[in-house]
Design an enzyme around this catalytic site. Structure first.
Site, PDB file in Angstrom:
ATOM      1  N   ALA A   1       0.807  -1.225   0.000  1.00 36.31           N
ATOM      2  CA  ALA A   1       0.000   0.000   0.000  1.00 36.31           C
ATOM      3  C   ALA A   1       0.839   1.273   0.000  1.00 36.31           C
ATOM      4  O   ALA A   1       0.304   2.359   0.230  1.00 36.31           O
ATOM      5  CB  ALA A   1      -0.935   0.001   1.201  1.00 36.31           C
ATOM      6  N   ALA A   2       2.125   1.160  -0.270  1.00 33.63           N
ATOM      7  CA  ALA A   2       2.996   2.339  -0.173  1.00 33.63           C
ATOM      8  C   ALA A   2       2.563   3.456  -1.124  1.00 33.63           C
ATOM      9  O   ALA A   2       2.417   4.613  -0.726  1.00 33.63           O
ATOM     10  CB  ALA A   2       4.441   1.941  -0.444  1.00 33.63           C
ATOM     11  N   GLY A   3       2.374   3.114  -2.401  1.00 34.17           N
ATOM     12  CA  GLY A   3       1.983   4.120  -3.379  1.00 34.17           C
ATOM     13  C   GLY A   3       0.617   4.713  -3.079  1.00 34.17           C
ATOM     14  O   GLY A   3       0.399   5.924  -3.235  1.00 34.17           O
ATOM     15  N   ASP A   4      -0.312   3.877  -2.642  1.00 37.56           N
ATOM     16  CA  ASP A   4      -1.650   4.365  -2.317  1.00 37.56           C
ATOM     17  C   ASP A   4      -1.620   5.292  -1.109  1.00 37.56           C
ATOM     18  O   ASP A   4      -2.293   6.326  -1.089  1.00 37.56           O
ATOM     19  CB  ASP A   4      -2.585   3.181  -2.044  1.00 37.56           C
TER      20      ASP A   4
END
Length: 306
Positions: free
Chosen positions: A249-252
């Site tokens: 979920a880093a980019g989100d």
């Protein structure tokens, strides 16, 4: 009305920890299987809500226990769920995720209820988009709906932000309706044909996107931070180095946090630093929405890393 509207996907993430990704025909033993709330749209909406944004979410979930539970959970996180629609006789979208010991992930998704998010389905919620300051979208829902929502937003003067993930080609017509785009290196290469390997190539890719009508280009570079280009002028904003356990979920988290910061009128570089900190915390934890931090955690992290 809500200042930020996120339109996108909701998934049940079936996550399995593995030592390494299996090769074709190979069977490996995994461990720590679990089902975690996910979906790029939901992840970004949850990140924004937990970090304090004034937000509404437009999405379709299945008429199953997971879908009903997610709608309730979104409300508890503080977002407006009037646009979260339950699709009868449909399961909620699913993602099959393998997380390697390196923290890298491999993901396969099936749209299910997400595929019901049609242009006609979002018409009752056009006012959410028209009265918002910003519309944030990704690419796990039907392209026709993304294009329709972008046009509604553009006509109303709502800023349109696109996180072009998962990577796929996009029409010039859609790109002309985008005010800000946030690809990673892979997505930037697919959209421009320019392989991003350093800051020089990052600016070349940004220039190509500027030529398509996009004013603000933000290419995320993983641990190297982000390359920001506005009006043809680019700069690198460094990130934070942490020991990554799961990058799902880093980019989100970055996208949701970035728009939260901008909603609060933070200068661009401060909003990016806020987003970097949020994403850095998320990769030290397992899962998608289970890894997304709350505001007080991010503020503490920023103080510790001054």
């Amino acid at each position: 009305m809500n200042k930020l509207v996120v339109l996108g996907s909701v998934n049940a993430d079936h996550v399995l920890q593995v030592a390494s990704f299996p090769r074709p025909g190979e069977t490996l033993h995994g461990h720590s299987y679990c089902v975690i709330p996910g979906g790029k749209g939901a992840n970004q909406a949850v990140a924004a809500a937990r970090l304090g944004a004034d937000i509404a979410f437009i999405a379709c979930v299945g008429d199953d226990s997971f879908g009903h539970e997610m709608r309730e959970t979104f409300a508890k996180d503080g977002m407006n769920t009037d646009g979260v629609m339950i699709e009868k006789d449909m399961p909620t979208g699913i993602a099959m995720i393998q997380v390697a010991a390196t923290g890298e992930n491999s993901i396969a998704i099936s749209a299910e209820a997400n595929g019901c998010l049609s242009p006609a389905r979002i018409e009752p919620h056009h006012n959410l988009i028209k009265q918002a300051d910003t519309l944030l979208m990704q690419l796990e829902t039907p392209m026709a709906t993304i294009e329709a929502a972008a046009k509604v937003a553009k006509q109303a003067g709502t800023r349109v932000v696109l996180n072009p993930a998962p990577a796929q080609p996009l029409s010039d017509d859609l790109l002309q309706h985008i005010d800000m785009i946030t690809p990673n290196e892979t997505e930037a290469e697919l959209l421009t044909g320019i392989k991003v390997t350093d800051t020089i190539s990052a600016q070349k890719a940004a220039d190509a996107l500027h030529e398509k009508g996009i004013k603000q280009v933000m290419i995320t570079l993983g641990s190297q931070g982000v390359w920001v280009s506005e009006n043809g002028q680019g700069r690198q904003v460094p990130g934070f180095r942490v020991d990554a356990k799961d990058t799902t979920a880093a980019g989100d988290t970055f996208n949701g946090a970035l728009l939260t910061g901008l909603q609060e009128k933070k200068p661009m570089d401060d909003a990016i630093r806020f987003a970097h900190a949020s994403a850095a915390i998320s990769v030290t934890r397992m899962g998608a929405q289970t890894s997304i931090p709350h505001r007080r955690e991010v503020e503490r992290f920023l103080i510790e890393h001054q």
